[in-house]
Design a protein around this motif. Structure first.
Motif, mmCIF file in Angstrom:
data_model
loop_
_atom_site.group_PDB
_atom_site.id
_atom_site.type_symbol
_atom_site.label_atom_id
_atom_site.label_comp_id
_atom_site.label_asym_id
_atom_site.label_seq_id
_atom_site.Cartn_x
_atom_site.Cartn_y
_atom_site.Cartn_z
ATOM 1 N N ALA A 172 -47.278 -82.645 35.954
ATOM 2 C CA ALA A 172 -48.449 -82.025 35.602
ATOM 3 C C ALA A 172 -48.922 -80.889 36.682
ATOM 4 O O ALA A 172 -49.599 -80.122 36.316
ATOM 5 C CB ALA A 172 -49.502 -83.122 35.601
ATOM 6 N N ARG A 190 -57.505 -82.564 33.716
ATOM 7 C CA ARG A 190 -57.278 -81.540 33.112
ATOM 8 C C ARG A 190 -57.416 -80.324 33.847
ATOM 9 O O ARG A 190 -57.008 -79.232 33.731
ATOM 10 C CB ARG A 190 -58.391 -81.314 31.854
ATOM 11 C CG ARG A 190 -57.782 -82.126 30.343
ATOM 12 C CD ARG A 190 -58.623 -81.851 29.454
ATOM 13 N NE ARG A 190 -58.419 -82.714 28.185
ATOM 14 C CZ ARG A 190 -58.875 -82.622 26.887
ATOM 15 N NH1 ARG A 190 -60.132 -81.883 26.985
ATOM 16 N NH2 ARG A 190 -58.571 -83.285 26.002
ATOM 17 N N TYR A 222 -60.896 -87.897 32.480
ATOM 18 C CA TYR A 222 -59.993 -87.080 31.942
ATOM 19 C C TYR A 222 -60.264 -85.336 32.074
ATOM 20 O O TYR A 222 -59.425 -84.689 31.889
ATOM 21 C CB TYR A 222 -60.076 -87.485 30.164
ATOM 22 C CG TYR A 222 -61.246 -86.889 29.528
ATOM 23 C CD1 TYR A 222 -60.966 -85.470 28.934
ATOM 24 C CD2 TYR A 222 -62.317 -87.377 29.471
ATOM 25 C CE1 TYR A 222 -62.098 -84.990 28.351
ATOM 26 C CE2 TYR A 222 -63.526 -86.841 28.737
ATOM 27 C CZ TYR A 222 -63.520 -85.867 28.262
ATOM 28 O OH TYR A 222 -64.358 -85.085 27.491
ATOM 29 N N ARG A 268 -42.674 -85.603 29.598
ATOM 30 C CA ARG A 268 -43.307 -84.569 29.064
ATOM 31 C C ARG A 268 -44.593 -84.572 28.956
ATOM 32 O O ARG A 268 -45.464 -83.640 28.684
ATOM 33 C CB ARG A 268 -42.697 -84.527 27.611
ATOM 34 C CG ARG A 268 -41.251 -83.898 27.505
ATOM 35 C CD ARG A 268 -40.794 -83.531 26.249
ATOM 36 N NE ARG A 268 -40.615 -84.402 25.384
ATOM 37 C CZ ARG A 268 -39.461 -85.204 25.139
ATOM 38 N NH1 ARG A 268 -38.397 -85.183 25.721
ATOM 39 N NH2 ARG A 268 -39.566 -86.254 24.218
ATOM 40 N N LEU A 269 -45.214 -85.919 28.923
ATOM 41 C CA LEU A 269 -46.783 -86.089 28.689
ATOM 42 C C LEU A 269 -47.283 -85.419 29.922
ATOM 43 O O LEU A 269 -48.455 -84.672 29.837
ATOM 44 C CB LEU A 269 -47.145 -87.279 28.556
ATOM 45 C CG LEU A 269 -47.212 -88.334 27.486
ATOM 46 C CD1 LEU A 269 -47.280 -89.836 27.312
ATOM 47 C CD2 LEU A 269 -47.824 -87.571 26.322
ATOM 48 N N ASP A 299 -47.744 -81.733 29.729
ATOM 49 C CA ASP A 299 -48.439 -81.184 28.659
ATOM 50 C C ASP A 299 -47.562 -80.824 27.520
ATOM 51 O O ASP A 299 -47.696 -79.881 26.669
ATOM 52 C CB ASP A 299 -49.435 -79.962 28.898
ATOM 53 C CG ASP A 299 -50.361 -79.813 28.028
ATOM 54 O OD1 ASP A 299 -50.767 -80.856 27.356
ATOM 55 O OD2 ASP A 299 -50.861 -78.813 27.891
ATOM 56 N N GLY A 300 -46.382 -81.870 27.189
ATOM 57 C CA GLY A 300 -45.575 -81.665 25.980
ATOM 58 C C GLY A 300 -44.386 -80.696 26.367
ATOM 59 O O GLY A 300 -43.633 -80.683 25.332
#
Length: 218
Positions: free
Chosen positions: A143, A78, A74, A101-102, A105-106
């Motif tokens: 992402a 990031r 993780y 959207r995930l 990052d929203g």
């Protein structure tokens, strides 16, 4: 040419089975690298070691010049590493739009594949295997990773879609992103630019330019 990610003397075990036997391989930055091999050759394990999903029992995983062997998956995600497994990892209870959207990052995420536009309100778990693969790929691209790791990304996709995906990956590399994908054979639609590592039984059998090794059988 600088190196984005590399394995140095990496060994990986699954119980009593050693899947990688002291593998050395490097993936150039801003290029497409293909890990080629039959099932069991170690190509998926090599990707998983880069992504942090398996820990080497020996050796180093180096990303942008530093040893990230102790960095959890993780944390690597990031910091800019995205991994798409072959088994279409989607959040089945979420809609296609929510999955994308995930990845962003929203924030809002425009579908990378036009096939997904009409499916944005559908739950990902209700889609076909090929459609789920596009969602997983689209989430990873949303992402905007610096390093994109793909395990047989064309599985379940129509040939025309695979060709479009490969063109997208080439263009992405030209803009500076590093792409590493695992395949059983070198995809014809990738063109001649890029690099290849051929794996056999957990070892690198040969490495070279994509155009040179396209028809290598080992």
């Amino acid at each position: 040419m600088s190196v984005e990610v590399e394995l140095r003397g990496v060994r990986v075990r699954y119980g009593l089975l050693e899947a990688l036997h002291g593998v050395d391989l490097a993936c150039p930055a801003g290029a497409v690298t293909v890990l080629v091999g039959r099932n069991g050759a170690g190509r998926t394990t090599a990707l998983r070691a880069m992504a942090g999903l398996v820990r080497p029992t020996a050796g180093q995983v180096r990303w942008r010049g530093r040893d990230v062997g102790g960095l959890d998956a993780y944390r690597r995600a990031r910091e800019g590493i995205a991994f798409v497994p072959a088994e279409r990892a989607v959040f089945g209870a979420l809609t296609v739009a929510e999955n994308l959207r995930l990845g962003a990052d929203g924030g809002p995420a425009r579908p990378a594949f036009p096939e997904l536009t009409a499916l944005l309100g559908r739950r990902a778990g209700e889609l076909s295997g090929g459609q789920q693969q596009l969602v997983a790929l689209g989430r990873a691209l949303a992402a905007d990773p610096g390093l994109l790791l793909l395990d047989e990304p064309g599985r379940g996709l129509a040939p025309a879609v695979v060709a479009r995906l490969h063109a997208m990956l080439r263009e992405s590399a030209e803009r500076g992103r590093t792409v590493v994908l695992a395949e059983q054979t070198v995809p014809r639609t990738l063109g001649r630019a890029g690099f290849v590592h051929v794996l056999r039984r957990g070892r690198v059998a040969v490495s070279g330019e994509l155009g040179e090794l396209r028809d290598w059988e080992g």
